[in-house]
Design a protein around this motif. Sequence first.
Motif, PDB file in Angstrom:
ATOM      1  N   PHE A  89      -9.396 -18.024 -66.233  1.00  0.00           N
ATOM      2  CA  PHE A  89      -8.063 -17.473 -65.993  1.00  0.00           C
ATOM      3  C   PHE A  89      -7.791 -17.453 -64.497  1.00  0.00           C
ATOM      4  CE2 PHE A  89      -4.977 -14.039 -65.348  1.00  0.00           C
ATOM      5  CZ  PHE A  89      -3.991 -14.434 -66.241  1.00  0.00           C
ATOM      6  N   TYR A  90      -6.582 -17.864 -64.102  1.00  0.00           N
ATOM      7  CA  TYR A  90      -6.261 -18.160 -62.703  1.00  0.00           C
ATOM      8  C   TYR A  90      -5.016 -17.410 -62.270  1.00  0.00           C
ATOM      9  CZ  TYR A  90      -5.052 -21.261 -58.715  1.00  0.00           C
ATOM     10  OH  TYR A  90      -4.740 -21.795 -57.481  1.00  0.00           O
ATOM     11  N   LEU A  91      -5.088 -16.813 -61.091  1.00  0.00           N
ATOM     12  CA  LEU A  91      -3.942 -16.137 -60.504  1.00  0.00           C
ATOM     13  C   LEU A  91      -3.778 -16.578 -59.057  1.00  0.00           C
ATOM     14  CD1 LEU A  91      -4.286 -12.422 -61.715  1.00  0.00           C
ATOM     15  CD2 LEU A  91      -2.476 -14.033 -62.332  1.00  0.00           C
ATOM     16  N   ALA A  92      -2.531 -16.673 -58.618  1.00  0.00           N
ATOM     17  CA  ALA A  92      -2.224 -16.981 -57.217  1.00  0.00           C
ATOM     18  C   ALA A  92      -1.192 -15.982 -56.734  1.00  0.00           C
ATOM     19  CB  ALA A  92      -1.700 -18.406 -57.079  1.00  0.00           C
TER      20      ALA A  92
ATOM     21  N   GLN B 145      -4.104  -5.708 -55.129  1.00  0.00           N
ATOM     22  CA  GLN B 145      -3.181  -5.981 -56.231  1.00  0.00           C
ATOM     23  C   GLN B 145      -3.939  -6.375 -57.492  1.00  0.00           C
ATOM     24  OE1 GLN B 145       0.443  -8.355 -55.355  1.00  0.00           O
ATOM     25  NE2 GLN B 145      -0.236  -8.338 -53.214  1.00  0.00           N
ATOM     26  N   ILE B 146      -4.984  -7.191 -57.332  1.00  0.00           N
ATOM     27  CA  ILE B 146      -5.793  -7.585 -58.476  1.00  0.00           C
ATOM     28  C   ILE B 146      -6.460  -6.364 -59.105  1.00  0.00           C
ATOM     29  CG2 ILE B 146      -7.865  -8.874 -59.161  1.00  0.00           C
ATOM     30  CD1 ILE B 146      -5.439 -10.635 -58.733  1.00  0.00           C
ATOM     31  N   CYS B 147      -6.905  -5.434 -58.279  1.00  0.00           N
ATOM     32  CA  CYS B 147      -7.555  -4.224 -58.787  1.00  0.00           C
ATOM     33  C   CYS B 147      -6.593  -3.370 -59.599  1.00  0.00           C
ATOM     34  CB  CYS B 147      -8.140  -3.418 -57.637  1.00  0.00           C
ATOM     35  SG  CYS B 147      -9.564  -4.202 -56.839  1.00  0.00           S
ATOM     36  N   LYS B 148      -5.308  -3.457 -59.303  1.00  0.00           N
ATOM     37  CA  LYS B 148      -4.306  -2.716 -60.069  1.00  0.00           C
ATOM     38  C   LYS B 148      -3.972  -3.418 -61.384  1.00  0.00           C
ATOM     39  CE  LYS B 148      -2.113  -0.727 -55.950  1.00  0.00           C
ATOM     40  NZ  LYS B 148      -0.892  -0.705 -55.109  1.00  0.00           N
ATOM     41  N   LEU B 149      -4.181  -4.734 -61.438  1.00  0.00           N
ATOM     42  CA  LEU B 149      -3.838  -5.498 -62.634  1.00  0.00           C
ATOM     43  C   LEU B 149      -4.919  -5.456 -63.715  1.00  0.00           C
ATOM     44  CD1 LEU B 149      -2.278  -8.735 -61.054  1.00  0.00           C
ATOM     45  CD2 LEU B 149      -1.066  -6.929 -62.275  1.00  0.00           C
ATOM     46  N   PHE B 150      -6.185  -5.294 -63.288  1.00  0.00           N
ATOM     47  CA  PHE B 150      -7.293  -5.400 -64.232  1.00  0.00           C
ATOM     48  C   PHE B 150      -8.140  -4.135 -64.219  1.00  0.00           C
ATOM     49  CE2 PHE B 150      -6.199  -9.770 -63.292  1.00  0.00           C
ATOM     50  CZ  PHE B 150      -6.260 -10.370 -64.538  1.00  0.00           C
TER      51      PHE B 150
ATOM     52  N   LYS C  92     -11.322  -1.731 -63.985  1.00  0.00           N
ATOM     53  CA  LYS C  92     -12.419  -1.795 -63.033  1.00  0.00           C
ATOM     54  C   LYS C  92     -13.613  -2.552 -63.586  1.00  0.00           C
ATOM     55  CE  LYS C  92     -15.304   1.120 -60.067  1.00  0.00           C
ATOM     56  NZ  LYS C  92     -15.621   2.507 -59.639  1.00  0.00           N
ATOM     57  N   GLU C  93     -13.907  -2.372 -64.882  1.00  0.00           N
ATOM     58  CA  GLU C  93     -15.093  -3.004 -65.470  1.00  0.00           C
ATOM     59  C   GLU C  93     -14.957  -4.521 -65.597  1.00  0.00           C
ATOM     60  OE1 GLU C  93     -12.559  -1.346 -68.911  1.00  0.00           O
ATOM     61  OE2 GLU C  93     -13.208  -0.711 -66.896  1.00  0.00           O
ATOM     62  N   THR C  94     -13.757  -5.052 -65.403  1.00  0.00           N
ATOM     63  CA  THR C  94     -13.566  -6.509 -65.470  1.00  0.00           C
ATOM     64  C   THR C  94     -13.665  -7.161 -64.091  1.00  0.00           C
ATOM     65  OG1 THR C  94     -11.145  -6.398 -65.209  1.00  0.00           O
ATOM     66  CG2 THR C  94     -12.035  -6.204 -67.449  1.00  0.00           C
ATOM     67  N   LEU C  95     -13.968  -6.386 -63.076  1.00  0.00           N
ATOM     68  CA  LEU C  95     -14.096  -6.891 -61.709  1.00  0.00           C
ATOM     69  C   LEU C  95     -15.514  -6.597 -61.228  1.00  0.00           C
ATOM     70  CD1 LEU C  95     -10.682  -5.562 -60.379  1.00  0.00           C
ATOM     71  CD2 LEU C  95     -11.173  -7.893 -61.126  1.00  0.00           C
ATOM     72  N   LYS C  96     -16.457  -7.397 -61.687  1.00  0.00           N
ATOM     73  CA  LYS C  96     -17.875  -7.163 -61.380  1.00  0.00           C
ATOM     74  C   LYS C  96     -18.279  -7.784 -60.042  1.00  0.00           C
ATOM     75  CE  LYS C  96     -19.494  -6.897 -66.198  1.00  0.00           C
ATOM     76  NZ  LYS C  96     -18.221  -7.130 -66.903  1.00  0.00           N
ATOM     77  N   THR C  97     -17.928  -9.056 -59.840  1.00  0.00           N
ATOM     78  CA  THR C  97     -18.292  -9.738 -58.597  1.00  0.00           C
ATOM     79  C   THR C  97     -17.155 -10.641 -58.148  1.00  0.00           C
ATOM     80  OG1 THR C  97     -19.276 -11.737 -59.585  1.00  0.00           O
ATOM     81  CG2 THR C  97     -20.725  -9.805 -59.342  1.00  0.00           C
ATOM     82  N   PHE C  98     -17.087 -10.845 -56.838  1.00  0.00           N
ATOM     83  CA  PHE C  98     -16.214 -11.841 -56.229  1.00  0.00           C
ATOM     84  C   PHE C  98     -17.105 -12.820 -55.462  1.00  0.00           C
ATOM     85  CE2 PHE C  98     -12.324  -8.825 -55.666  1.00  0.00           C
ATOM     86  CZ  PHE C  98     -12.029  -8.965 -57.015  1.00  0.00           C
ATOM     87  N   THR C  99     -16.717 -14.093 -55.486  1.00  0.00           N
ATOM     88  CA  THR C  99     -17.426 -15.119 -54.724  1.00  0.00           C
ATOM     89  C   THR C  99     -16.404 -15.954 -53.959  1.00  0.00           C
ATOM     90  OG1 THR C  99     -19.236 -15.247 -56.320  1.00  0.00           O
ATOM     91  CG2 THR C  99     -18.975 -17.098 -54.819  1.00  0.00           C
ATOM     92  N   SER C 100     -16.632 -16.156 -52.680  1.00  0.00           N
ATOM     93  CA  SER C 100     -15.712 -16.934 -51.856  1.00  0.00           C
ATOM     94  C   SER C 100     -16.506 -17.834 -50.920  1.00  0.00           C
ATOM     95  CB  SER C 100     -14.819 -16.000 -51.030  1.00  0.00           C
ATOM     96  OG  SER C 100     -15.559 -15.435 -49.952  1.00  0.00           O
ATOM     97  N   ASP C 101     -15.784 -18.597 -50.098  1.00  0.00           N
ATOM     98  CA  ASP C 101     -16.438 -19.301 -48.999  1.00  0.00           C
ATOM     99  C   ASP C 101     -16.537 -18.355 -47.805  1.00  0.00           C
ATOM    100  OD1 ASP C 101     -13.925 -19.206 -47.790  1.00  0.00           O
ATOM    101  OD2 ASP C 101     -13.453 -21.297 -48.251  1.00  0.00           O
ATOM    102  N   GLU C 102     -16.886 -18.871 -46.645  1.00  0.00           N
ATOM    103  CA  GLU C 102     -17.091 -18.028 -45.470  1.00  0.00           C
ATOM    104  C   GLU C 102     -15.866 -17.998 -44.562  1.00  0.00           C
ATOM    105  OE1 GLU C 102     -20.579 -19.935 -43.970  1.00  0.00           O
ATOM    106  OE2 GLU C 102     -21.928 -18.575 -45.020  1.00  0.00           O
ATOM    107  N   GLY C 103     -14.683 -18.238 -45.142  1.00  0.00           N
ATOM    108  CA  GLY C 103     -13.463 -18.182 -44.351  1.00  0.00           C
ATOM    109  C   GLY C 103     -13.242 -16.801 -43.763  1.00  0.00           C
TER     110      GLY C 103
END
Length: 208
Positions: free
Chosen positions: A86-89, A106-111, A113-124
Amino acid sequence: MVAFKTIYNWLYADLIDLDLSVLRRKEKSRQPKETRGRFRIGTSIANPKEVRNRETFGHWELDTVVSSRGKSKGCLATFLERKTRFYLALKIPDKTAKAMFSAIEQICKLFPKETLKTFTSDEGKEFACYPLVENLGISFFFANAYSSWQRGSNENANGLLREYFPKKTDLAAISDEALNKASSDINHRPRKCLAYRTAYEALVDELE
């Protein structure tokens, strides 16, 4: 068998002459190594199996999609859940840590808490906000340098989004309606990896 990374290396080194016009991304995309706007702090993605195996819902890949250099500071913060795809922009005013953290809030308000376990990004540099994210109870990991395949689902979805908003687009000028329509189209594409369900259907199944 030849590993796919070996084939890519041959292509980048011009050791294979192939017509790439049939691909969605028409040409070789590897760029010279770039270190500006990056930092070297954080936890590598290489360790947590739970993130890699896609068996657990709630692990997200993050990235940014930017306007043409010199055209506008406006850009998009993109989020993809690894299991459901599932993708959001979300529109953000610039590629700063402050703007990115606002999008994450904003994402934390949409979902839940238990559905937001980890985030992974680049080093930007926009992800230098990761300590604030971890204060929210979300573990934050970083892909290894020049290893975009470690966030491959998000990279692929960003490529689909570029079909709606090509690289010369001023992303600050696009409407919320157009952005939501593009995201919806992407989430309603049947996926072979989801047994031909859509990402939206997979998300609904997880949330029920």
